[in-house]
Each structure stands twice: as C-alpha cells, then as structure tokens.
Design an enzyme around this catalytic site. Structure first.
Site, short mmCIF file in Angstrom:
data_model
loop_
_atom_site.label_atom_id
_atom_site.label_comp_id
_atom_site.label_asym_id
_atom_site.label_seq_id
_atom_site.Cartn_x
_atom_site.Cartn_y
_atom_site.Cartn_z
N GLY A 284 26.46 23.74 -15.37
CA GLY A 284 25.31 24.42 -15.23
C GLY A 284 25.42 25.69 -14.41
N THR A 311 18.05 30.65 -23.85
CA THR A 311 16.75 30.82 -24.06
C THR A 311 16.40 31.91 -25.09
OG1 THR A 311 16.01 29.91 -22.15
CG2 THR A 311 14.33 31.40 -23.13
N ARG A 438 -17.96 24.02 -10.85
CA ARG A 438 -18.07 22.52 -11.22
C ARG A 438 -18.86 21.65 -9.54
NH1 ARG A 438 -17.15 17.75 -13.96
NH2 ARG A 438 -16.68 16.05 -12.54
N GLY A 508 -9.73 15.21 -12.99
CA GLY A 508 -9.28 14.79 -14.17
C GLY A 508 -8.99 15.93 -15.27
N GLU A 531 17.66 30.55 -13.84
CA GLU A 531 18.04 31.68 -13.14
C GLU A 531 18.33 31.29 -11.48
OE1 GLU A 531 17.90 34.40 -14.60
OE2 GLU A 531 16.69 33.87 -16.37
#
Lengths: 576, 576
Positions: A284, A311, A438, A508, A531
């Site tokens: 890695g 990627t 909210r 939620g 990275e």
C-alpha cells in the site's frame, strides 16, 4: 476590557509557548533515537506513538499559527473570532500530548503546568472557548452572509474560483447524488464542459497548451478550483485534477522534450484522461517494495503484475504505471521507473484490453463506501507491451520513477487538503441551513447554544484548515513539502470530524441517502486513507522529517563544537 | 515495583478525585440554574454545552469505575490491563472538561492542577498510558486467544450466549454483506430459525409463552443475545429484539389482561413481527409535541398523520403507534396513547394497505447508509381504523402512552449499548486479524508499536463499554435508568471511534464494500442517532437528571436548615 487584537496576540503567545515545548520534545526524541550515523530505525519504531503525536501537534500548531497570522489584520472579523476558537481547540488538544511527551522523555513539564494554570490561558478560554463565546461565534456565523476562512486572492484567481463554484453548484451538485447512489462513472455531460473550462490544463505550462504560469498562482488556482468542485462532489468533480497534476508534474520533472510536447497539450485538454497506477495489492504505502515487473525486451518493456486502487483507470486513456525496471530488488525505490500505458477509455466497471502485441490488461472497479464517480480499479497486467518511447525520461529516466513521482505527490497532498476543505464547507453549509430550518421543542435547532457551539467549532476547524491550505499553496514551490503533508493530515481528519457533526445535527435525516450530508460523510472517510494514509504520512514523512531535521541540527552543533573539526570550528567563529 | 492491584487502587483513587470535582461542578451548575421552584429552563438552555460535557464526563467516569471494579479480582489479567488503559484515556479526556467547568463556574481548580501534576497520575500513565505500556497491551491482546471484556455469566446464560454467537457467525455473518449491499429485507431463512431459537420471547414472561423469568437474568440474556447477533450484523439480526422488547414492556406496563394474553404469546413467537411508530417528520426527539391524531369514533379511533423512521414497519404485522388521543395539545405527553395497528407483513420497500373500513396506510423505506435489512419507513395514516380493543390499556390506558413506552425505552437504550458492543467487537476482531495478516515494510502491521497502541486503545474502549453494559443489565430493574442512558451515550460514540480506527487500520481495503469493516463503520454511525440522539440523551435525560438530583439535594438541605420548617428541623436532629 481586552481588544480582539490583544486576544490574538495573547493566543499567539500561548501557541509560541506550546511550540517551544514541542520543539524541545522533538529534539529530545531525536536524541533518544540517534546513533552516530543518523536516526536508529529500530528506536524510531519503538517511539511510533510519540512520533505520531508529534505529527498531529505540528499540524495543529501550524494551522493555528497560520490562522492567527492571516486574521491579524482584521481582528474584529468573524474569521478572527473563529481563528481564536480554533486556537483554543488546538491548545486544548495539544496540551495532554505535550504532557505525555514530557513524561515519556523525562522533560521538565513545569512550563506546561504554568501555562495550563496561567491567567492568559484562562483569559483566552473565556474569550473564545467558553460556552458563551462559542454560542456568540455560532450566532454570528449563522447571521453572517459572507464567506468564512476568507483568503486574499487576485481578481483573476477569484474569477476562476467563482466560475468553478458556480459550475459546481449549478451543474455538478444536482447530479452528485445520482452518480453516488447509482455508482456511475462521471458522465461526459460533466467532463466535456470541464475540459472546455480548462480544468485539466491548470498544472500544464502555457507553452504546452495549459494555463500554468509557473508562479505560485498555479497552485492557488488549483487549490481554489479543487475546493470549489469538491464542495459540489468529491467523487464527481473535485478529484479530477489530482491525476493530471501528478502526471504533468512527473512529465515536467523527468520527461523528454518530445514526451512533454506530445503529452502535455493532450493532458491539458483532458484528451486523454489519465490515471496513476502505483499502489499494489501487497504494497500500500511501501513504495520501495513495489513489485510490478517491467521486463526488458527489444524496443521496450513487458509489464507483468497487479496494481490496485487505480482511480479513474476505466475512463482514463493513459495510465502512469510505476514499475520495477531493474530486476535487482535490493535497489528498492531506485529500481522504479514510470511507464505510460495507453488504453481505450471505458465507463464499464470491468474491462479487458488485448494488445496486438499479445499483452492483456484487465480492470475491475472496487465498490467503495463513497468517493464514487471515478471508481478505483484493480488492474492486472499480463505481458503488456510498452515501447521505450513511453518510459518517462526514456533511457535516462530509468530508475528515477520514484523521484519524478514525488513532486507530483507533494502537490497531490496539498490538493487533497483542498478537497477536504471543499467537503467540509459543503457539510458545514448543510448543517447551517438545516439547523435554521428544523424546529425542535418549538424553536429552530440553531436557537440552542449546543448547536451554536457545535457550528462554531466546525466552522473554526474549517477556517483553520482552509487558511493553511491556501498558505501552503502560496509557499509550495519554496519548500512547502512538509506543510503539504501537515495540512493533508489535518484537513482530512478534520473533514471526518466536521461531516460527522454535520450529519449528527441532521438527526435521522443525516443518515438517509437522500440527504447530501450522508454523502459528505462517506466521501470524507476516504481522505485520511488515500494520497498518503495518515499513519504513514505522520510517521514516515512528517515525524521522520522533523526528527531528521532536529538530528541534523544537533549533529551540526556537536560537530561545530568538536575541536577535532577545524573547519567547523572556524565556521563557528564567524559572526552568526 | 508496584503490583497490578496497586495500580488499580491508584486508578480508582484518581477517578474518585475526578468524580468529586465533577460532583462539585454539577452542584455548582445546578445552583447557577436554580429558582425557588426548580431549575430554570432558560438558564439550562444557556448552559447546554456545560451540561453536554457533564453527561459525557459522567458516562466516562462511570464506565472506568465499573471496569476497574470488575477487574479488581483478577488484577493481572489482560482485562485489568485494558481497564487501566481505558482509565488513562478517560482521565485524559475528562480533565480538560473539568478544567473548563471550573473556569466557567468559578470553582477552585487547584485540586485539578494538583491532580494533573501528581506523581500518582504520572505513575498511572507510565503504567498504562505510555507508548511502551500501550504496545505491551496491544501485543498481549494479539497473543491472547480468549475473550476480552469478560463478564461472569451463569452457565445457563452462557449457553444461550454461545448458541447465538455460533448462529451469528455461522448463519448471519455469511449473509450480512449481501443483505447490506443489496439493501434486502432480512429473509425468512434467517428469521425462522431465530423464531425457533426463541429470540422474540426473551422479554416475554414464561406465563405468556416467553422465556422471561422476571429476574435480572432476563436483561443479561437480552444483552448477551443482542451483542452476539450484532457482532454478526447490526441490521440483519442484532436489532431484532429491540422492538418486541419495547412493545412487550409497554404491554406489561399498561395492557389489559386480555391484551397480554392475546399479544404476548404471539410476539414471543415472532408471529407477528412488530415495529414501533413514534418519531414524526417534524418531531424527532420531542415526544411531548407528537401530532399524529387519533379521533374518537364509535367503538374505536381513526388515525390520521405521518410517522417516520419506523424500523421494520414493512415486515411487521403489528405496529405500536404513539398517537394523540386527546385533542387538547396543551396536555403534551399526557395526551398520548399507544394503539396497535395490524397490517399485512411485506418485504417490499413501499406498501399500501386499504382497510375495509376505509382507512389507508402507506409506507416507504428510507434508503440509509447502513443499518439495512430491517428498513426504516416513512408511514402515512389516512383515516385508519383502530378498534378500542387495540388501545393498550383500553379506556384506562388513554393518556398514559408516554409512561407505558418509557419502561421499554430504558431497556431499549441498554440494548442499544449491547448492539454497539457487538459492532465494536466485530470491528476490533477484524482489525486484529487484518493487522496480523497484512505485511507492510516487510513486517505484519501488528508488529508496529503504533498498531499495537491503536489496538490497545480500541480494545480498552470496548472493554469499558462492555463491562458497563452488562453491569447495567444487572441493575436495570433496581433503578438503572440513568445508567442505561449513560452507557448508550458512551457505547454508541465508542462504536463510531472503534469502527473508524478499525477501518483505518485496513487502509484502502477498509473503504471497500467487500470488506466487512466498511459495513461496521456505516452501521455504527446510526447508533448515536437512534434510540435517543446523543444531544437529547445528554441534555434532556442525563444532565437534566443529574442537575435535578443536585437541585433536590440542595433544596432538601436548605429546607432542613430553614427554621420555619419544624418537621424538617426535627428530622435534622435525628441521628444520621
């Protein structure tokens, strides 16, 4: 009555005291690990936890110092208030680590204890860490219409930034949820306008068809554009520039003139798109041990082996492959070269390419929690043919792949910090809006002091990271390599924390995939992994760099004091 | 040379000092918020951040104290080592909060400063917080074959636990990824064996066809089974018991004999499955403001309104609906009743039920980041008919819904802590295995001291949460309501932290959906949101409870000292 300027000065003084103690700790650890020939790898390994903490402390102190410096000219601004909040957070986090460092290395901790119980620290906390102060900062944030973490940018850069911000919000953001939830490849309807806007040419010099000027502005623009696009979507737009940036820097560092003339204009136009194949399944972060083999054949090389986490490999038309061109494994990273592999572009999650020359390349997109849109692929090369012309630097590039790649990696880290800033900003804005809309217990969520305090801390963290990111962009070319690692480390973890809190403030709804903040949360989670995973970055790049620096200065001072070294003794007699 | 027992005693002493200061802080905050008639809601609102910190400190101190108490009989065990590591983490986290509390409330912080610079604290950190100590604990963890966070359980409970652990690992775990990634409903192939194993009857008394004995063993078994199943999958098995637990407790608290005789045996068999419809779109945690209307009609009620986040509503055959049966909104939670709604069971993500009586119920599963398998539904009731027989407690249950529900909620919180423990354990084991298998720089990851330290801290946190969860189960019926909130708060956040670190230790693989730890990470994220979002739990349940307690004891001591109160004065003269 203390003015805002005085608090900034107070905060700077406290940071300096922390920094002084921190430097003592670094010097002491370097001493504990030193041998006559350098630092002992074995002893460093025993002290990984201290080294890890040192990296975090370095990043946080630098960010707070930078933030205070940036806001000093506008001490009554919201940014100044948030920079002070950030500083309190940083000092609070740093103190126990410094305390532990003193304990472990038998340093005198009395200055830390004095600091902890000082009137200055109490004053600063009352001003910027108390619940009243945090609530005030949160209220001011919610009332403010302007940007936070504001940096000075020239009008031309500002224009580019605004263009991409608008494109991000108007074009990218509305598609982001769909791309994420359906795990799609970024569509041409997004890529084509971005090509036309010159996004792929930002790191390419004007002489090669890009818009790079070779000044610090290049980095500032790159950071501004990356941040703006990442705010809309990390996966669907914000990460597009990282790959061309790495490849273009490698080409500029090591490519032949013919290679630069051929590739840079094409890459600048995003035709082809590109990808970087470095990581391997068994390696890695350990670049020196990479095993993908390039075997010498007449007129070129044959690649055999596997890569992973490549990627955008599907959509890319060219891959920069880090391969071992020298069979002598003992050469480590000195046996590596960069090979360019051309392949057809595809949106498929799995592909197979058969070369006329007999080579085979297969790819498979790895399904991930987030950061979707580009897909990261497992790649397998079987006897894949690459002509000599496709080795970066050709014959003279052999064995230098690691070095050519490094300049790009440093830029990539800075860009990743900008990506983190974009995601943080999106999450923060989402939380600001949601808590205004909210209602709970009869009042908007934002009415409550806990909400205000949470928002203030999130905003403070964003400001601290953002100011350091732009400051790093300004200074990257004059040796900002350590800064780019520090800001990558801090901004990526900060993005995790800020998106976590933003999600939490949504209750939620934050956990529902239909709410954008849920995507910010899973996207942010990749940042501390790619990275440069944070452990590797902290230990092998940051702490190692700081400790070697400390060791060198100790070694230098020892040798200058050694009577045996006449030359150094002479040098010592020179005026400083 | 200090023995392990002495370190445990040392750690207990330090915790006591923190606790004493913490209690002073609570008393001072209660005083700052008090009025002659109780605590001032307005002042409490101004001090939300302090209240929030007080809740966290309470949870952490209790967990550390409990852990040390549990391991004291085996001071040389790995658990004891981890409990000490956990205590160092707790004290480190608690100290800056206590410091801030002192600053904000003008308390004398000198005892804290003395503590911070004490030899005892230095000794404990050297023993259980230094890098050498953490590395040693991590190595011991990796070498150990046994369980950690071990609690004493009777043989019969142990047998049940092992049965469900085996089922979890052999049957649930292999299906968990598929259910998660395909967003499936838990299949009958999982539910049917669980029914046969009696999982739904754990909270139902033997007299009603369940296995509950009415002793503390019921709670211990429930916690053990929940943890075992959650280790395999939070969504596909670990959360199945929470809903029957809440409904069965409500029925036992308020149901008529006929209702208990009808429903409990059926629920015990998981035929029907059930769900709890409480949360509303505009009222997440604010139960007193719930608006779903039940209108009185001949022989029953008509339900009209919306519910949200009703987990398992599709598969459930009966919903417990919290509805407003008294139109007088000013009654708040005293106008609420519990109505049982029967409906067909479905695995569909969207459903519509038309009653012969003209009512309509529609449901839609909300796509979520994790916690899949049960699905949480938006529900809409239109003129839905419920006969009187389906109101829990019938006529005498009207207006008591809130109270009937409360006993179940307390059990639900404890169970949620057990769910968090299961997820943590799974993540920890995954990280332990991965770091043993994965080589980096020529050595398994677990060879490195940073890995060892990370694993030790994760394990320590798991042990702290687990021991408190089981201790709460033992004492729940004798007033463990506060403990169940404290452990819910702590274990859920801990599960976020542990799964985050476990994912990080996996590097890129941790971010891949094919790796189980990525699922643990997104599953864990729901824990701090549901069954009492952490802000509400911290402020409205925990801090409020502690401050009221402090206020009552102050008020009591004031009134006992008041000469006007002859009775109290007399009481004061009694021997203590």
């Amino acid at each position: 009555m203390t003015t805002s300027s005085e608090f900034i000065a107070l905060a700077q003084g406290l940071l300096q005291q922390c920094q002084a103690l921190h430097q003592q700790g670094i010097a002491a650890l370097a001493q504990a690990c030193q041998t006559p020939r350098g630092l002992s790898a074995e002893r460093l390994d025993q002290h990984q936890l201290l080294a890890y903490d040192i990296a975090w402390t370095s990043a946080e102190l630098l960010a707070a110092q930078t933030a205070l410096c940036e806001v000093a000219s506008a001490p009554d601004s919201l940014d100044a208030e948030l920079a002070l909040v950030f500083t309190v957070e940083v000092i609070t986090a740093v103190m126990p680590r410094l305390d532990m460092l003193c304990l472990e290395l038998s340093l005198d901790a009395s200055s830390l204890q004095t600091l902890q119980s000082s009137a200055a620290w109490a004053d600063l906390r009352r001003a910027a860490g108390s619940e009243a102060a945090l609530a005030r900062a949160g209220q001011r944030l919610q009332a403010s219409q302007g940007e936070i973490g504001e940096v000075h940018l020239d009008a031309s850069i500002r224009l580019v930034q605004e263009t991409f911000q608008r494109f991000g919000q108007e074009v990218v953001a509305p598609m982001a949820e769909h791309i994420h939830r359906e795990d799609l490849t970024i569509p041409e309807t997004l890529l084509q306008p971005l090509r036309e806007m010159g996004v792929f040419g930002l790191s390419v010099p004007e002489a090669y068809g890009g818009s790079g000027t070779g000044s610090e502005d290049d980095n500032l623009i790159m950071v501004a554009v990356t941040e703006a696009l990442s705010q809309a979507s990390l996966g669907a737009a914000g990460s597009l520039i990282t790959r061309p940036e790495i490849l273009c820097r490698a080409l500029q560092a090591g490519g032949t003139e013919a290679q630069k003339a051929h590739w840079l204009p094409r890459l600048a136009q995003g035709q082809p798109l590109c990808a970087i194949a470095m990581t391997e399944p068994d390696h890695g972060s350990d670049v020196a041990s990479l095993t993908l083999r390039a075997d010498r054949v007449d007129g070129g090389w044959r690649l055999t082996g596997a890569k992973t986490w490549c990627t955008f490999a599907g959509k890319a038309g060219v891959l920069m492959v880090v391969a071992r061109t020298d069979p002598d494994r003992s050469l480590g990273h000195k046996g590596l070269s960069l090979l360019l592999v051309e392949k057809p572009s595809t949106e498929d999650h799995a592909f197979r390419v058969d070369q006329p020359e007999g080579g085979v390349l297969t790819g498979r997109a790895i399904p991930t929690l987030g950061y979707r849109g580009m897909h990261s692929y497992d790649l397998s090369f079987e006897n894949w043919w690459v002509p000599d012309s496709h080795v970066i630097g050709e014959a003279s590039g052999l064995g230098k792949g690691f070095y050519f790649n490094m300049t790009g990696m440093v830029g990539g880290r800075m860009q990743t910090a900008a990506r983190a800033c974009g995601v943080m900003r999106a999450a923060l804005l989402a939380a600001q809006r949601y808590t205004q809309d909210r209602k709970v217990f009869g009042q908007p969520l934002t009415h409550y002091t806990l909400t205000q305090a949470k928002l203030a801390r999130m905003a403070a963290r964003f400001v601290g990271c953002r100011l350091l990111t732009y400051q790093t962009a300004r200074t990257l070319e004059e040796g900002g390599s350590l800064a780019s690692s520090l800001v990558k480390l801090l901004a990526c973890r900060s993005a995790e924390l800020v998106t976590r809190e933003a999600l939490q403030l949504h209750g939620g709804m934050g956990y529902a995939e239909e709410t954008a903040v849920s995507r910010y949360f899973v996207d942010a989670r990749v940042l501390s992994i790619f990275e440069g995973a944070e452990e590797i970055l902290a230990l092998k790049v940051i702490a190692r760099g700081l400790l070697e620096q400390a060791w060198r200065s100790t070694a230098a001072s020892i040798s200058t004091q050694a009577p045996a070294s006449a030359a150094h003794s002479a040098a010592q007699r020179e005026p400083a």
